[in-house]
Design a protein around this motif. Structure first.
Motif, PDB file in Angstrom:
ATOM      1  N   ALA A 401     -22.727  -4.429  10.672  1.00  0.00           N
ATOM      2  CA  ALA A 401     -21.764  -3.563   9.993  1.00  0.00           C
ATOM      3  C   ALA A 401     -20.555  -4.360   9.519  1.00  0.00           C
ATOM      4  CB  ALA A 401     -21.338  -2.436  10.927  1.00  0.00           C
ATOM      5  N   GLU A 402     -20.025  -5.201  10.383  1.00  0.00           N
ATOM      6  CA  GLU A 402     -18.838  -5.979  10.023  1.00  0.00           C
ATOM      7  C   GLU A 402     -19.119  -6.916   8.859  1.00  0.00           C
ATOM      8  OE1 GLU A 402     -16.667  -6.145  14.426  1.00  0.00           O
ATOM      9  OE2 GLU A 402     -17.788  -7.879  13.684  1.00  0.00           O
ATOM     10  N   ARG A 403     -20.316  -7.488   8.841  1.00  0.00           N
ATOM     11  CA  ARG A 403     -20.650  -8.453   7.800  1.00  0.00           C
ATOM     12  C   ARG A 403     -21.123  -7.792   6.508  1.00  0.00           C
ATOM     13  NH1 ARG A 403     -21.062 -13.678   9.808  1.00  0.00           N
ATOM     14  NH2 ARG A 403     -22.667 -14.374   8.340  1.00  0.00           N
ATOM     15  N   SER A 404     -21.208  -6.453   6.521  1.00  0.00           N
ATOM     16  CA  SER A 404     -21.697  -5.738   5.335  1.00  0.00           C
ATOM     17  C   SER A 404     -20.608  -5.016   4.562  1.00  0.00           C
ATOM     18  CB  SER A 404     -22.767  -4.713   5.744  1.00  0.00           C
ATOM     19  OG  SER A 404     -22.198  -3.620   6.431  1.00  0.00           O
ATOM     20  N   ILE A 405     -19.413  -4.901   5.103  1.00  0.00           N
ATOM     21  CA  ILE A 405     -18.364  -4.119   4.454  1.00  0.00           C
ATOM     22  C   ILE A 405     -17.661  -4.969   3.408  1.00  0.00           C
ATOM     23  CG2 ILE A 405     -16.186  -2.893   4.822  1.00  0.00           C
ATOM     24  CD1 ILE A 405     -17.322  -2.114   7.585  1.00  0.00           C
ATOM     25  N   VAL A 406     -17.622  -4.451   2.194  1.00  0.00           N
ATOM     26  CA  VAL A 406     -17.142  -5.209   1.043  1.00  0.00           C
ATOM     27  C   VAL A 406     -15.687  -4.831   0.748  1.00  0.00           C
ATOM     28  CG1 VAL A 406     -17.531  -5.823  -1.363  1.00  0.00           C
ATOM     29  CG2 VAL A 406     -19.482  -5.201   0.098  1.00  0.00           C
ATOM     30  N   LEU A 407     -14.824  -5.827   0.779  1.00  0.00           N
ATOM     31  CA  LEU A 407     -13.448  -5.638   0.327  1.00  0.00           C
ATOM     32  C   LEU A 407     -13.440  -5.801  -1.189  1.00  0.00           C
ATOM     33  CD1 LEU A 407     -10.414  -5.302   0.930  1.00  0.00           C
ATOM     34  CD2 LEU A 407     -10.286  -7.794   1.165  1.00  0.00           C
ATOM     35  N   LEU A 408     -13.358  -4.681  -1.890  1.00  0.00           N
ATOM     36  CA  LEU A 408     -13.341  -4.727  -3.347  1.00  0.00           C
ATOM     37  C   LEU A 408     -12.012  -5.247  -3.868  1.00  0.00           C
ATOM     38  CD1 LEU A 408     -15.038  -1.280  -4.100  1.00  0.00           C
ATOM     39  CD2 LEU A 408     -16.117  -3.535  -4.100  1.00  0.00           C
ATOM     40  N   ASP A 409     -10.926  -4.757  -3.267  1.00  0.00           N
ATOM     41  CA  ASP A 409      -9.586  -5.131  -3.715  1.00  0.00           C
ATOM     42  C   ASP A 409      -8.629  -4.871  -2.559  1.00  0.00           C
ATOM     43  OD1 ASP A 409      -7.188  -5.615  -4.970  1.00  0.00           O
ATOM     44  OD2 ASP A 409      -7.394  -4.029  -6.458  1.00  0.00           O
ATOM     45  N   ALA A 410      -7.947  -5.915  -2.098  1.00  0.00           N
ATOM     46  CA  ALA A 410      -6.997  -5.751  -0.992  1.00  0.00           C
ATOM     47  C   ALA A 410      -5.780  -4.952  -1.414  1.00  0.00           C
ATOM     48  CB  ALA A 410      -6.578  -7.121  -0.453  1.00  0.00           C
ATOM     49  N   GLY A 411      -5.490  -4.926  -2.701  1.00  0.00           N
ATOM     50  CA  GLY A 411      -4.351  -4.164  -3.204  1.00  0.00           C
ATOM     51  C   GLY A 411      -3.049  -4.564  -2.543  1.00  0.00           C
ATOM     52  N   SER A 412      -2.188  -3.584  -2.326  1.00  0.00           N
ATOM     53  CA  SER A 412      -0.871  -3.850  -1.740  1.00  0.00           C
ATOM     54  C   SER A 412      -0.798  -3.511  -0.261  1.00  0.00           C
ATOM     55  CB  SER A 412       0.194  -3.023  -2.478  1.00  0.00           C
ATOM     56  OG  SER A 412      -0.105  -1.631  -2.367  1.00  0.00           O
ATOM     57  N   ALA A 413      -1.869  -2.919   0.295  1.00  0.00           N
ATOM     58  CA  ALA A 413      -1.764  -2.390   1.657  1.00  0.00           C
ATOM     59  C   ALA A 413      -2.678  -3.044   2.672  1.00  0.00           C
ATOM     60  CB  ALA A 413      -2.038  -0.886   1.631  1.00  0.00           C
ATOM     61  N   ALA A 563     -11.554   5.443 -12.342  1.00  0.00           N
ATOM     62  CA  ALA A 563     -10.379   6.307 -12.402  1.00  0.00           C
ATOM     63  C   ALA A 563      -9.344   5.954 -11.344  1.00  0.00           C
ATOM     64  CB  ALA A 563     -10.807   7.773 -12.232  1.00  0.00           C
ATOM     65  N   PHE A 564      -9.748   5.205 -10.305  1.00  0.00           N
ATOM     66  CA  PHE A 564      -8.839   4.924  -9.197  1.00  0.00           C
ATOM     67  C   PHE A 564      -8.416   3.461  -9.128  1.00  0.00           C
ATOM     68  CE2 PHE A 564     -12.151   8.034  -7.882  1.00  0.00           C
ATOM     69  CZ  PHE A 564     -11.395   9.173  -8.092  1.00  0.00           C
ATOM     70  N   ALA A 565      -9.123   2.593  -9.844  1.00  0.00           N
ATOM     71  CA  ALA A 565      -8.801   1.168  -9.813  1.00  0.00           C
ATOM     72  C   ALA A 565      -7.398   0.947 -10.371  1.00  0.00           C
ATOM     73  CB  ALA A 565      -9.819   0.379 -10.633  1.00  0.00           C
ATOM     74  N   GLY A 566      -6.635   0.117  -9.706  1.00  0.00           N
ATOM     75  CA  GLY A 566      -5.276  -0.154 -10.140  1.00  0.00           C
ATOM     76  C   GLY A 566      -4.267   0.852  -9.633  1.00  0.00           C
ATOM     77  N   ARG A 567      -4.718   1.968  -9.126  1.00  0.00           N
ATOM     78  CA  ARG A 567      -3.820   2.995  -8.582  1.00  0.00           C
ATOM     79  C   ARG A 567      -3.878   3.028  -7.060  1.00  0.00           C
ATOM     80  NH1 ARG A 567      -6.102   8.178 -10.999  1.00  0.00           N
ATOM     81  NH2 ARG A 567      -4.194   9.143 -10.148  1.00  0.00           N
ATOM     82  N   ALA A 568      -5.013   2.641  -6.504  1.00  0.00           N
ATOM     83  CA  ALA A 568      -5.159   2.645  -5.054  1.00  0.00           C
ATOM     84  C   ALA A 568      -4.467   1.428  -4.449  1.00  0.00           C
ATOM     85  CB  ALA A 568      -6.634   2.649  -4.674  1.00  0.00           C
ATOM     86  N   ALA A 569      -4.036   1.584  -3.218  1.00  0.00           N
ATOM     87  CA  ALA A 569      -3.385   0.481  -2.494  1.00  0.00           C
ATOM     88  C   ALA A 569      -4.406  -0.428  -1.832  1.00  0.00           C
ATOM     89  CB  ALA A 569      -2.422   1.047  -1.452  1.00  0.00           C
ATOM     90  N   GLY A 570      -5.676  -0.156  -2.060  1.00  0.00           N
ATOM     91  CA  GLY A 570      -6.762  -0.969  -1.541  1.00  0.00           C
ATOM     92  C   GLY A 570      -8.072  -0.250  -1.764  1.00  0.00           C
ATOM     93  N   LEU A 571      -9.145  -1.004  -2.005  1.00  0.00           N
ATOM     94  CA  LEU A 571     -10.464  -0.419  -2.223  1.00  0.00           C
ATOM     95  C   LEU A 571     -11.482  -1.131  -1.337  1.00  0.00           C
ATOM     96  CD1 LEU A 571     -10.690  -0.053  -6.121  1.00  0.00           C
ATOM     97  CD2 LEU A 571     -10.730   1.817  -4.469  1.00  0.00           C
ATOM     98  N   VAL A 572     -12.256  -0.347  -0.585  1.00  0.00           N
ATOM     99  CA  VAL A 572     -13.260  -0.887   0.329  1.00  0.00           C
ATOM    100  C   VAL A 572     -14.558  -0.125   0.110  1.00  0.00           C
ATOM    101  CG1 VAL A 572     -13.919  -1.171   2.752  1.00  0.00           C
ATOM    102  CG2 VAL A 572     -11.553  -1.592   2.047  1.00  0.00           C
ATOM    103  N   PRO A 595     -13.321  -9.754   6.010  1.00  0.00           N
ATOM    104  CA  PRO A 595     -14.543  -9.406   5.276  1.00  0.00           C
ATOM    105  C   PRO A 595     -15.106 -10.585   4.501  1.00  0.00           C
ATOM    106  CG  PRO A 595     -12.602  -8.489   4.199  1.00  0.00           C
ATOM    107  CD  PRO A 595     -12.137  -9.047   5.505  1.00  0.00           C
ATOM    108  N   GLY A 596     -16.440 -10.649   4.477  1.00  0.00           N
ATOM    109  CA  GLY A 596     -17.120 -11.692   3.720  1.00  0.00           C
ATOM    110  C   GLY A 596     -18.326 -11.179   2.963  1.00  0.00           C
ATOM    111  N   ALA A 597     -18.494  -9.852   2.933  1.00  0.00           N
ATOM    112  CA  ALA A 597     -19.658  -9.254   2.269  1.00  0.00           C
ATOM    113  C   ALA A 597     -19.502  -9.288   0.759  1.00  0.00           C
ATOM    114  CB  ALA A 597     -19.848  -7.822   2.755  1.00  0.00           C
ATOM    115  N   LYS A 598     -20.630  -9.155   0.089  1.00  0.00           N
ATOM    116  CA  LYS A 598     -20.674  -9.150  -1.368  1.00  0.00           C
ATOM    117  C   LYS A 598     -21.496  -7.956  -1.850  1.00  0.00           C
ATOM    118  CE  LYS A 598     -18.602 -13.214  -1.895  1.00  0.00           C
ATOM    119  NZ  LYS A 598     -17.390 -13.450  -2.700  1.00  0.00           N
TER     120      LYS A 598
END
Length: 783
Positions: A401-413, A563-572, A595-598
């Motif tokens: 599970a830990e190695r599968s979660i993708v950090l799309l964008d760390a954002g500001s948070a 619709a949410f990209a650039g507005r969210a404080a992070g995307l996972v 995170p290291g998933a792709k």
């Protein structure tokens, strides 16, 4: 003094397998041979008393209620001349291992009593997200395996699954799914490993090696083309040409057979160009057997044989369906005997029956079922000691599970600050553990029939896990809405919680189910890629507060997030991370896990489905101005961020030109330029500049997940044989074509900082399947 009865030749493990099989075949009547081609699902009549209308029927296989209603045959009658398989003894009811073992013993003794030659049945079960039985570990869904880019980890998981199954007398597992994603709307995307055939092939082969290391036969499915149905509709016709089938769909199966020795194959339900797979001799005899050299068994998907008559309408009745399927190369009918019954005897040559029986008996001999000392009791000897959700299993589930979660964008948070005072956790995936599980996990697959049984395992929610990870923070939870439906009554409380919080974690996505009882899973196809229900509206309401909102999508397919990209404080993106998913998500959000998933599939920008998968020719992948639709994804295949940083440089390509039967090496240096340890997935793509048919603008040819300490550098070297550039040419031969190839190395399908070129030299070369190199070896060397 008593003497033991004389051992029959087929019972003697000292004799060669083929000799034992020949001896047994010679003793069998034609009726006994046909008996081995069938199966019995004693649990097929399991209908819940709670169901009051046909619309509420909770099937676990397509049209199960229809076949159950038509009448079930007692096991003793079904096995009156022997039996090939016993279907889902553990996977039909909530049974403990001891109860399941007792049922295996009971059913096997009935089969033995009806088998003049004492031939036991193979016991098969589902095992895609773990052993599909009550109380067994639920691992991440297959799409999450793809996100790990880690074949060795998948192999370790499958070995653990296999050991648990073998301990309770199971011989065959109906996994892995090797379908390559072609349309994200398909409900079974969660069961696939991704949209790239090489990624699917390597991880699928890892699963096969792991499961079979425990003595459990792996079953590749669904052969072939199932994932490319028109409109992404389950069982829909597949509008695919032979070239796409050969180059995109089939290499995954070929790799799992030739590189991992898979023992069984299961057909696709769909038809390709009008011919249902289950009746296609080109697939199951010419290609699978004659060209690839497959020697195992082909088992039908559940009721695929009678479907030739009832849904495809290419057979007059079930006997005709059985004749067509057996002739094509199907060996055993699952889950019950309909088409492969006594009606075959007068309709097909005995040598066709012998062909199938020989393959099945070979596996029974290899499994030890025909040894003189085999007994049903011995086969389940480990049932009383086995812990199907052991601490070791859970640790492995958490690692996956830990190695599968993708950090799309760390954002500001992200990662969440340790001292954050108040965190609002909102959304239907935050406190419902079933959202972490795929449709073939027992709690989603069978337990909806038994609402009082609980989950059978402990599954901490994300709310609980975040509370443990952020001990100094106040956690406020509001569901906001359900996954399914249009009830917005919880919006106001969710918005109020967000307004009063330093940061909101919004967890949205899927609830897996079957045949319409979910938003993802078998028979749960999507009209478009909008988040299900009113979840997108919930996100809009949360974002409108102006407070930081981190969006976590827990799903079985990618959803449009433009619709949410650039507005969210992070995307996972968390692809159904299993029973340890809550802790894994909390670890990524707080930074305890780097995170290291792709992404094994792209994240679309628009809900209409743009783009298709990344594996497209130029007119499908590039915005050339000939259409107003931009095919660029929001996040590309192979994308994933980290809380550290990496740099790729120093590309080195071995000197050329390279003969069309030779190989070349590609080396790149990867360095951790950040302040903490992390993993980077180095990805090699090739682009064929000019070819006799259109080719993908780029295609994954090798990859390696590389762990690096801060400041550490490693050289990653790919050894690429010219066979890895082969494709199906105009005359449908597989060829290696001379010419130029671009070499592209980077960290996603669009982030490719290292580029070069190689030239293949010589005459056009036709590649034979059995000799073709299917894998790109990779070495990693510390600098």
């Amino acid at each position: 003094m008593t003497t033991e009865p004389a051992r029959k030749p087929w019972q003697d493990p000292a004799l060669p397998v083929a000799e034992r099989v020949d001896a047994l075949l010679a003793e069998m009547t034609l009726e006994e041979k046909v008996g081995q081609l069938g199966s019995r699902w004693v649990g097929n009549d399991m209908q819940t008393e709670e169901v009051e209308s046909p619309e509420e029927t909770l099937n676990v296989a397509p049209m199960q209620d229809v076949f159950a209603a038509s009448g079930t045959i007692p096991l003793d009658e079904a096995s009156r001349n022997g039996l090939g398989h016993l279907t889902r003894v553990f996977g039909s009811y909530p049974l403990t291992p001891s109860q399941g073992a007792a049922e295996v013993i009971r059913q096997q003794h009935i089969v033995l009593a009806n088998s003049r030659l004492s031939i036991p049945a193979i016991v098969h079960e589902e095992c895609l997200t773990g052993f599909t039985t009550f109380g067994a570990t639920v691992y991440p869904a297959a799409i999450a395996w793809g996100a790990t880019f880690d074949p060795d980890l998948v192999e370790r998981m499958a070995a653990a699954i296999g050991r648990d199954m073998a301990a309770v007398g199971v011989h065959q597992g109906l996994s892995p799914v090797l379908d390559v994603v072609r349309d994200y709307r398909w409900g079974r995307v969660e069961e696939t490993i991704g949209e790239d055939p090489y990624l699917v092939a390597l991880l699928g082969a890892g699963y096969v090696r792991g499961l079979q290391s425990a003595g459990v036969i792996a079953t590749l499915k669904h052969f072939a083309g199932y994932s490319a149905s028109r409109g992404a509709r389950n069982h829909g016709p597949v509008p695919m040409g032979r070239r796409e089938l050969l180059d995109v769909i089939l290499p995954t199966f070929e790799t799992a057979i030739r590189e991992a020795g898979a023992g069984s194959v299961m057909n696709s339900y769909s038809d390709i160009d009008g011919l249902p797979a289950v009746a296609d001799p080109w697939l199951f005899t010419e290609l699978l057997r004659d060209r690839w050299g497959f020697t195992g068994t082909v088992v039908s998907d559940y009721w695929a044989v009678p479907f030739l008559a009832s849904t495809h309408h290419v057979a007059t009745d079930v006997v005709d369906a059985g004749v067509q399927s057996l002739t094509a190369g199907i060996d055993v009918e699952l889950p019950d005997t309909l088409g492969f019954g006594p009606g075959l005897i007068d309709r097909v040559p005995e040598e066709l029956i012998d062909r199938a029986v020989r393959r099945l008996l070979t596996q029974k001999v290899e499994l030890g079922l025909l040894d003189a000392d085999w007994t049903p009791e011995k086969s389940v000897a480990g049932a009383d000691e086995v812990d199907l959700d052991s601490a070791g299993n859970r640790e492995l589930a958490r690692e996956l599970a830990e190695r599968s979660i993708v950090l799309l964008d760390a954002g500001s948070a992200l990662p969440l600050a340790a001292g954050v005072k108040r965190v609002a956790v909102v959304g239907p995936a935050a406190a419902d553990p079933r959202t972490f599980m795929g449709c073939y996990a027992f709690p989603n697959h069978v337990l909806p029939r038994y609402p009082d049984a609980g989950l059978g395992i402990e599954v901490p929610t994300a709310v609980e896990a975040l509370g443990s990870a952020l001990k100094g923070s106040e956690i406020v939870y509001e569901r906001g809405c359900a996954v399914i439906g249009d009830d917005r009554s919880g919006f106001a409380a969710a918005v109020e919680a967000a307004r009063g919080a330093d940061v909101t974690v919004a967890m949205v996505g899927d609830l897996a189910g079957l045949f319409g009882h979910g938003t993802s899973g078998e028979g749960c196809d999507a009209a478009d890629l909008t988040l299900p229900g009113v979840q997108a509206d919930l996100l809009e309401a949360l974002l409108a507060t102006g407070r930081p909102v981190v969006i976590v999508v827990v799903s079985g397919r990618p959803y449009a997030l433009g619709a949410f990209a650039g507005r969210a404080a992070g995307l996972v993106q968390a692809f159904m991370p299993g029973e340890e998913g809550g802790a894994a998500i909390a670890g990524v959000l707080t930074g305890w896990v780097n995170p290291g998933a792709k992404l094994p599939v792209q994240i679309p920008r628009h809900a209409g489905g743009q783009p298709g998968t990344y594996l497209q020719p130029a007119l499908g992948a590039e915005n050339t101005g000939v259409s107003n639709l931009d095919p660029a994804p929001l996040f590309p295949f192979g994308h994933g961020r980290s809380y550290t940083s990496f740099e790729l440089d120093d590309l080195r390509i071995s000197e050329g030109p390279v003969p069309v039967d030779g190989e070349f090496t590609v080396t790149v240096r990867v360095r951790n330029t950040g302040s903490r340890a992390g993993d980077e997935v180095v990805q090699l793509y090739l682009k064929d500049l000019v070819a006799q048919v259109t080719r993908p603008v780029k295609q994954l040819t090798g990859f390696a997940r590389v762990p690096l300490e801060p400041g550490e550098a490693k050289d990653v070297t790919f050894t690429v044989h010219a066979d890895r550039t082969a494709f199906t040419g105009r005359d449908y031969s597989r060829v290696v074509e001379p010419g130029d190839l671009d070499v592209l190395v980077g960290t996603s399908a669009t982030d490719l900082p290292c580029t070069g070129r190689v030239t293949l030299a010589g005459d056009l070369r036709v590649v034979e399947d059995r000799d073709r190199r299917l894998v790109t070896p990779v070495t990693v060397e510390k600098i």
